[in-house]
Design a protein around this motif. Structure first.
Motif, mmCIF file in Angstrom:
data_model
loop_
_atom_site.group_PDB
_atom_site.id
_atom_site.type_symbol
_atom_site.label_atom_id
_atom_site.label_comp_id
_atom_site.label_asym_id
_atom_site.label_seq_id
_atom_site.Cartn_x
_atom_site.Cartn_y
_atom_site.Cartn_z
ATOM 1 N N GLY A 147 0.818 -1.204 0.000
ATOM 2 C CA GLY A 147 0.000 0.000 0.000
ATOM 3 C C GLY A 147 0.852 1.254 0.000
ATOM 4 O O GLY A 147 2.084 1.200 -0.122
ATOM 5 N N MET A 148 0.190 2.399 0.133
ATOM 6 C CA MET A 148 0.905 3.658 0.318
ATOM 7 C C MET A 148 1.221 3.808 1.794
ATOM 8 O O MET A 148 0.348 3.615 2.659
ATOM 9 N N VAL A 149 2.478 4.147 2.079
ATOM 10 C CA VAL A 149 2.953 4.242 3.458
ATOM 11 C C VAL A 149 3.488 5.637 3.715
ATOM 12 O O VAL A 149 4.171 6.222 2.860
ATOM 13 N N VAL A 150 3.161 6.177 4.900
ATOM 14 C CA VAL A 150 3.634 7.507 5.291
ATOM 15 C C VAL A 150 4.120 7.452 6.730
ATOM 16 O O VAL A 150 3.724 6.567 7.503
ATOM 17 N N PRO A 151 4.988 8.391 7.132
ATOM 18 C CA PRO A 151 5.353 8.493 8.547
ATOM 19 C C PRO A 151 4.113 8.801 9.386
ATOM 20 O O PRO A 151 3.197 9.510 8.944
ATOM 21 N N ALA A 152 4.091 8.268 10.597
ATOM 22 C CA ALA A 152 2.931 8.450 11.463
ATOM 23 C C ALA A 152 2.684 9.914 11.810
ATOM 24 O O ALA A 152 1.571 10.298 12.160
ATOM 25 N N TYR A 153 3.736 10.760 11.711
ATOM 26 C CA TYR A 153 3.553 12.177 12.061
ATOM 27 C C TYR A 153 2.768 12.953 10.997
ATOM 28 O O TYR A 153 2.347 14.081 11.231
ATOM 29 N N MET A 154 2.567 12.378 9.830
ATOM 30 C CA MET A 154 1.805 13.077 8.797
ATOM 31 C C MET A 154 0.306 13.055 9.129
ATOM 32 O O MET A 154 -0.240 12.023 9.531
ATOM 33 N N ASP A 155 -0.340 14.184 8.939
ATOM 34 C CA ASP A 155 -1.743 14.348 9.321
ATOM 35 C C ASP A 155 -2.663 13.950 8.162
ATOM 36 O O ASP A 155 -3.455 14.757 7.669
ATOM 37 N N VAL A 156 -2.541 12.723 7.729
ATOM 38 C CA VAL A 156 -3.420 12.185 6.699
ATOM 39 C C VAL A 156 -3.510 10.682 6.940
ATOM 40 O O VAL A 156 -2.517 10.039 7.301
ATOM 41 N N ASN A 157 -4.711 10.127 6.763
ATOM 42 C CA ASN A 157 -4.914 8.713 7.087
ATOM 43 C C ASN A 157 -5.496 7.897 5.942
ATOM 44 O O ASN A 157 -5.558 6.675 6.042
ATOM 45 N N SER A 158 -5.922 8.561 4.888
ATOM 46 C CA SER A 158 -6.563 7.839 3.790
ATOM 47 C C SER A 158 -6.074 8.371 2.448
ATOM 48 O O SER A 158 -5.768 9.564 2.310
ATOM 49 N N ILE A 159 -6.007 7.490 1.465
ATOM 50 C CA ILE A 159 -5.599 7.912 0.124
ATOM 51 C C ILE A 159 -6.547 8.974 -0.418
ATOM 52 O O ILE A 159 -6.117 9.934 -1.050
#
Length: 295
Positions: free
Chosen positions: A125-137
């Protein structure tokens, strides 16, 4: 001796011999290496993802300790599948199903034998650092400069991401930059250290989830599919030609935690050969399950 087969790449190298499996003896104390492998040549193919480097070196080490003459060859994903289908390789333990390698399975799956999962619970899937304020594509707007950092072109997770750019209207003007697994990991580490925004094509098991606090973006359209398995595929006729090898490969099964232990050792600077040998030495009980019934 387990060795890289660089015939196709023009470079010769090899893995060093390791310790023989402790406790692997038959009724007279005779080593299984003397009675099973007998120097038979085994060709394993794999794609150079961190997960497959770990699994292929571990099973290669086990087979080496049982007396097989093992060659392991890193190949492009599609070529890996074709090599098993044509019998150029005996096996691979790197088939991500049902989604990631869907196209390859559709083309080559009926030309080989599927021995089933050697690992369950895999995911892409798409992966981001947990500190980023987004949770869905579907909530992405202009994060990370509207750029997704990918791995090798043609990889299943890259193909799925290309579909995501088409399926999600909010990603209409986004771009996917392909590179390599190593380049993606480097970019992720650099961004994470500076707490910068970054979106990568990710998969687990992978050492990055042990090193960084990351999260998968929710995928409400199901482009990336659900949980996957990593399966063992062998060439047709292997069971008849080398029944003991076939059984060992059929028995090969481990957990995400097992695989990640090897990946972390490699990431921390150990060679894949040394990491595999260390894991095998420290997990004799699990290895014994893979060789159970082999005489």
């Amino acid at each position: 001796m387990v060795k890289f087969n660089w015939k196709k790449l023009g470079i010769a190298t090899g893995l060093s011999l390791g310790l023989l499996l402790a406790g692997c003896s038959s009724d007279g104390g005779e080593d299984k290496a003397d009675t099973i492998g007998k120097g038979q040549e085994v060709e394993l193919a794999y794609v150079e993802w961190d997960s497959e480097i770990a699994s292929t070196h571990v099973i290669g080490k086990v087979l080496e300790d049982l007396g097989y003459d093992v060659s392991i060859t890193p190949l492009d994903n599609a070529v890996m599948w074709k090599s098993v289908a044509t019998g150029d390789a005996d096996a691979m333990v790197s088939a991500w199903l049902p989604a990631t390698h869907q196209a390859q399975f559709a083309e080559y799956g009926d030309q080989m034998i599927d021995l089933g999962p050697n690992l369950e619970g895999a995911k892409i899937g798409m992966v981001v650092p947990a500190y980023m304020d987004v949770n869905s594509i579907e909530d992405l707007s202009d994060e990370a400069g509207k750029t997704i950092t990918g791995i090798e072109a043609g990889a299943g997770v890259v193909q799925a991401t290309e579909r995501a750019l088409e399926e999600y209207p909010n990603l209409g003007d986004w771009k996917l930059e392909t590179s390599s697994s190593g380049a993606m990991a480097t970019a992720l580490g650099q961004a994470y250290e500076k707490e910068e925004e970054i979106i990568v094509t990710g998969w687990s098991p992978h050492w990055k989830f042990n090193k960084y606090d990351l999260k998968y973006l929710e995928d409400p359209k199901g482009v990336y599919g659900g949980e996957e398995t990593i399966n063992t595929m062998v060439r047709e006729g292997l069971e008849e030609d080398m029944p003991e090898l076939y059984q060992i490969l059929d028995n090969f099964y481990w957990s995400m935690e097992d695989m990640e232990e090897v990946m972390v050792m490699i990431q921390d600077g150990e060679s894949p050969e040394d990491a595999a040998a260390k894991w095998v030495e420290e997990n004799e009980d699990k290895v014994a399950e893979w060789t159970e019934g082999i005489k």
